[in-house]
Design a protein around this motif. Sequence first.
Motif, PDB file in Angstrom:
ATOM      1  N   SER A 123      33.688  40.986 -13.079  1.00 57.56           N
ATOM      2  CA  SER A 123      35.178  40.983 -13.112  1.00 57.56           C
ATOM      3  C   SER A 123      35.791  42.420 -12.879  1.00 57.56           C
ATOM      4  O   SER A 123      36.997  42.716 -12.884  1.00 57.56           O
ATOM      5  N   GLY A 124      34.885  43.335 -12.354  1.00 56.78           N
ATOM      6  CA  GLY A 124      35.144  44.674 -11.903  1.00 56.78           C
ATOM      7  C   GLY A 124      34.085  45.242 -11.220  1.00 56.78           C
ATOM      8  O   GLY A 124      33.005  44.671 -11.543  1.00 56.78           O
ATOM      9  N   ILE A 125      34.154  46.630 -10.694  1.00 54.62           N
ATOM     10  CA  ILE A 125      33.184  47.245 -10.038  1.00 54.62           C
ATOM     11  C   ILE A 125      31.996  47.658 -10.821  1.00 54.62           C
ATOM     12  O   ILE A 125      30.657  47.617 -10.508  1.00 54.62           O
ATOM     13  N   ASP A 126      32.069  47.630 -12.437  1.00 57.52           N
ATOM     14  CA  ASP A 126      30.915  48.055 -13.032  1.00 57.52           C
ATOM     15  C   ASP A 126      29.937  46.935 -13.195  1.00 57.52           C
ATOM     16  O   ASP A 126      28.642  47.119 -13.700  1.00 57.52           O
ATOM     17  N   ASP A 127      30.326  45.749 -12.679  1.00 62.03           N
ATOM     18  CA  ASP A 127      29.542  44.397 -12.645  1.00 62.03           C
ATOM     19  C   ASP A 127      28.798  44.094 -11.634  1.00 62.03           C
ATOM     20  O   ASP A 127      27.828  43.259 -11.691  1.00 62.03           O
ATOM     21  N   LEU A 128      28.709  44.899 -10.593  1.00 58.36           N
ATOM     22  CA  LEU A 128      28.060  44.768  -9.542  1.00 58.36           C
ATOM     23  C   LEU A 128      26.642  45.045  -9.643  1.00 58.36           C
ATOM     24  O   LEU A 128      25.549  44.503  -9.066  1.00 58.36           O
ATOM     25  N   GLU A 129      26.270  46.016 -10.458  1.00 55.60           N
ATOM     26  CA  GLU A 129      24.632  46.363 -10.760  1.00 55.60           C
ATOM     27  C   GLU A 129      24.177  45.116 -11.460  1.00 55.60           C
ATOM     28  O   GLU A 129      24.735  44.578 -12.192  1.00 55.60           O
ATOM     29  N   GLY A 130      23.027  44.615 -10.769  1.00 56.10           N
ATOM     30  CA  GLY A 130      22.272  43.305 -11.276  1.00 56.10           C
ATOM     31  C   GLY A 130      22.846  42.135 -10.695  1.00 56.10           C
ATOM     32  O   GLY A 130      22.237  40.993 -11.067  1.00 56.10           O
ATOM     33  N   SER A 131      23.622  42.087  -9.739  1.00 58.35           N
ATOM     34  CA  SER A 131      24.189  40.937  -9.205  1.00 58.35           C
ATOM     35  C   SER A 131      23.731  40.351  -7.753  1.00 58.35           C
ATOM     36  O   SER A 131      22.781  41.254  -7.234  1.00 58.35           O
ATOM     37  N   ILE A 132      24.293  39.485  -7.257  1.00 60.11           N
ATOM     38  CA  ILE A 132      23.791  39.087  -5.950  1.00 60.11           C
ATOM     39  C   ILE A 132      25.051  39.343  -5.104  1.00 60.11           C
ATOM     40  O   ILE A 132      26.120  38.582  -5.325  1.00 60.11           O
ATOM     41  N   LEU A 133      24.955  40.294  -4.220  1.00 56.83           N
ATOM     42  CA  LEU A 133      26.065  40.456  -2.994  1.00 56.83           C
ATOM     43  C   LEU A 133      25.747  39.786  -1.806  1.00 56.83           C
ATOM     44  O   LEU A 133      24.584  40.081  -0.921  1.00 56.83           O
ATOM     45  N   GLY A 134      26.725  39.074  -1.541  1.00 56.98           N
ATOM     46  CA  GLY A 134      26.452  38.492   0.082  1.00 56.98           C
ATOM     47  C   GLY A 134      27.193  39.251   0.877  1.00 56.98           C
ATOM     48  O   GLY A 134      28.556  39.793   0.728  1.00 56.98           O
ATOM     49  N   ASN A 152      31.099  55.950  -6.686  1.00 55.10           N
ATOM     50  CA  ASN A 152      31.313  55.477  -8.092  1.00 55.10           C
ATOM     51  C   ASN A 152      29.826  55.261  -8.389  1.00 55.10           C
ATOM     52  O   ASN A 152      29.682  54.916  -9.879  1.00 55.10           O
ATOM     53  N   GLY A 153      28.802  56.046  -8.282  1.00 59.19           N
ATOM     54  CA  GLY A 153      27.642  56.153  -9.002  1.00 59.19           C
ATOM     55  C   GLY A 153      26.998  54.835  -9.305  1.00 59.19           C
ATOM     56  O   GLY A 153      26.242  54.473 -10.198  1.00 59.19           O
ATOM     57  N   ILE A 154      27.219  53.888  -8.395  1.00 59.20           N
ATOM     58  CA  ILE A 154      26.608  52.434  -8.497  1.00 59.20           C
ATOM     59  C   ILE A 154      25.062  52.408  -7.923  1.00 59.20           C
ATOM     60  O   ILE A 154      24.646  53.011  -6.890  1.00 59.20           O
ATOM     61  N   ASP A 155      24.084  52.130  -8.659  1.00 59.21           N
ATOM     62  CA  ASP A 155      22.670  51.752  -8.471  1.00 59.21           C
ATOM     63  C   ASP A 155      22.265  50.579  -7.664  1.00 59.21           C
ATOM     64  O   ASP A 155      22.393  49.736  -8.073  1.00 59.21           O
ATOM     65  N   THR A 156      22.429  50.930  -6.229  1.00 59.95           N
ATOM     66  CA  THR A 156      22.075  49.772  -5.542  1.00 59.95           C
ATOM     67  C   THR A 156      20.879  49.188  -5.445  1.00 59.95           C
ATOM     68  O   THR A 156      20.732  47.963  -5.041  1.00 59.95           O
ATOM     69  N   SER A 157      19.721  49.955  -5.953  1.00 61.39           N
ATOM     70  CA  SER A 157      18.569  49.097  -6.076  1.00 61.39           C
ATOM     71  C   SER A 157      18.483  47.893  -7.056  1.00 61.39           C
ATOM     72  O   SER A 157      17.491  47.209  -6.901  1.00 61.39           O
ATOM     73  N   THR A 158      19.650  47.968  -8.006  1.00 61.08           N
ATOM     74  CA  THR A 158      19.746  46.673  -8.809  1.00 61.08           C
ATOM     75  C   THR A 158      20.362  45.520  -8.255  1.00 61.08           C
ATOM     76  O   THR A 158      20.435  44.543  -8.925  1.00 61.08           O
ATOM     77  N   ILE A 159      21.106  45.822  -7.053  1.00 60.19           N
ATOM     78  CA  ILE A 159      21.836  45.019  -6.258  1.00 60.19           C
ATOM     79  C   ILE A 159      20.830  44.053  -5.339  1.00 60.19           C
ATOM     80  O   ILE A 159      20.283  44.549  -4.454  1.00 60.19           O
ATOM     81  N   LEU A 173      29.778  31.696  -1.886  1.00 62.71           N
ATOM     82  CA  LEU A 173      30.194  32.285  -3.063  1.00 62.71           C
ATOM     83  C   LEU A 173      30.953  31.325  -4.045  1.00 62.71           C
ATOM     84  O   LEU A 173      30.888  30.893  -5.078  1.00 62.71           O
ATOM     85  N   ALA A 174      31.662  30.247  -3.055  1.00 61.74           N
ATOM     86  CA  ALA A 174      32.043  29.166  -4.060  1.00 61.74           C
ATOM     87  C   ALA A 174      31.037  28.249  -4.386  1.00 61.74           C
ATOM     88  O   ALA A 174      31.486  27.580  -5.525  1.00 61.74           O
ATOM     89  N   GLU A 175      29.913  28.276  -3.883  1.00 58.69           N
ATOM     90  CA  GLU A 175      28.937  27.298  -4.426  1.00 58.69           C
ATOM     91  C   GLU A 175      27.926  28.098  -5.497  1.00 58.69           C
ATOM     92  O   GLU A 175      27.318  27.322  -6.156  1.00 58.69           O
ATOM     93  N   GLY A 176      28.416  29.202  -5.778  1.00 59.05           N
ATOM     94  CA  GLY A 176      27.670  30.237  -6.815  1.00 59.05           C
ATOM     95  C   GLY A 176      26.364  30.695  -6.386  1.00 59.05           C
ATOM     96  O   GLY A 176      25.445  31.223  -7.107  1.00 59.05           O
ATOM     97  N   ASN A 177      26.186  30.811  -4.988  1.00 57.45           N
ATOM     98  CA  ASN A 177      24.840  31.110  -4.533  1.00 57.45           C
ATOM     99  C   ASN A 177      24.939  32.705  -4.541  1.00 57.45           C
ATOM    100  O   ASN A 177      23.462  33.263  -4.479  1.00 57.45           O
ATOM    101  N   VAL A 178      25.762  33.085  -4.491  1.00 57.41           N
ATOM    102  CA  VAL A 178      26.068  34.697  -4.495  1.00 57.41           C
ATOM    103  C   VAL A 178      27.143  35.023  -5.724  1.00 57.41           C
ATOM    104  O   VAL A 178      27.952  34.201  -5.881  1.00 57.41           O
ATOM    105  N   ASP A 179      26.887  36.232  -6.197  1.00 56.86           N
ATOM    106  CA  ASP A 179      28.071  36.329  -7.320  1.00 56.86           C
ATOM    107  C   ASP A 179      29.387  37.158  -6.724  1.00 56.86           C
ATOM    108  O   ASP A 179      30.413  37.120  -6.965  1.00 56.86           O
TER     109      ASP A 179
END
Length: 339
Positions: A123-134, A152-159, A173-179
Motif C-alpha cells: 500500500s506504500g513504501i513501508d510495505d516493501l520490506e519483506g516483499s518480493i520485488l520484480g 528512506n532507510g529501507i532494509d533491502t536485505s529483507t526484500i 505482478l498481475a499473476e501475483g508472482n511478485v508483489d
Amino acid sequence: MFTRILPAALASAVLAATPLAAQDTDIAFALDWRFEGPSAPYFLAIDNGYFAEQGLNVEITAGQGSLDALPKVASGAFPIGFADINSLIRFLDQNPGAPVTAVMMVYDSPPFSIVGRVSQGISGIDDLEGSILGAPPPDGAWAQFPILAEVNGIDTSTITVEPVGFPTREPMLAEGNVDSVTGFNFSSYLSLARLGVPEDDITTIMFADHGVELYGNAIVVNTDFAEANPEIVTGFLTAVAQGTAAAIADPAAGAAAVIDRNPAGDAALEERRLQLAIDGNILTDYVMENGMGGIDADRFATALEQLTLTYEFQNEQDAALYFTDAYLPEGDVLMVGGQ
C-alpha cells in the motif's frame, strides 16, 4: 573505442556550403523504449513537419530500456538518443571520454516508480520490506532503487528481488508472482490495468515523492557529431519542443501519431499514458516557469550527491560532462506549457 560519425572538418565544410534549410539531413534517433504515448512528441514533430522545417529527415528506432540508447549514441551508430541522465552519469564514469552528453531535459520529474498491488500487501513504501520485488536489470527505476532505499532507510536485505524481463514484468505482478515491480509511472501502472488488475488494487510509489532529487530522461547526443553540427542539434531540439507543445495541446492527436506506428496499440490507453507523462514528468512547475529543456544547477548538485550514496565513482564528478544547454534553442519555443 568510439568513432566519429562525421569528421569535424568535413561537417564544417558542408554546413558552410549549404544553408541548413536547404539540407535534407538524415538523423537516426534512438528511443529508450517502444512506441507508446510518451513518444508522441517525436512523432508529432515528424507528422506536423517540425523536423522538416529544420531540414531534418528523422527516423525513430524503438529501444529496450533506459540504458539502451547510451552505447548506441556513444559509438556513433546514432547521433541522437533518449536516455536516463543518471544512467548517463554512471556510463561516463565507467567509460571516461565517451563522446555522449545530455542536451535537453525532457522528464524534469523522473518517472521512476515502484508499482505494487494492495492485495499483495503493498500500500506504500513501508510495505516493501519483506516483499518480493520484480526488477528488469536494464530498468532505469531499478538502477536508482538503492537511492530510494538509502534515503528512506529501507532494509533491502529483507526484500527478495526477482529479475524479470520487460515483457513479463507486469504479467508476473498481475499473476501475483511478485508483489511489486520497478518501472516508469506511466508504463507499468497502465500496463497492469490493461491486464485486468483493478485500479484500486494498484499502488504507485514515486521516487520523487520520497526524497529522491534525481532528474529523468533527456535528449543525449554524440558530442563529436554535436560539435561538428551545432545547427542540426539545435534544429532537432527546436522540433522536439514544438512536438512536445503539440502533444500537450492535443494528447489525442499525439496518441493517434503513436498508433500510426504501433497499430496493435490502444489509442485510449496511449492517450492516457501520454497524459500521465505530461502531468507527472514533463510539465512541472519548473518547466512552466522556465521552459523545457534546462536544469537547475543546485538541484543537479543534490542529485549528484545522492548518486554517491549507492554508487562509488571511479572518477571525479564533473557536471559539465553530463549536461550542456549550449544547443537549446532561444526564444519562446521552449515554453511548451504556454504563457
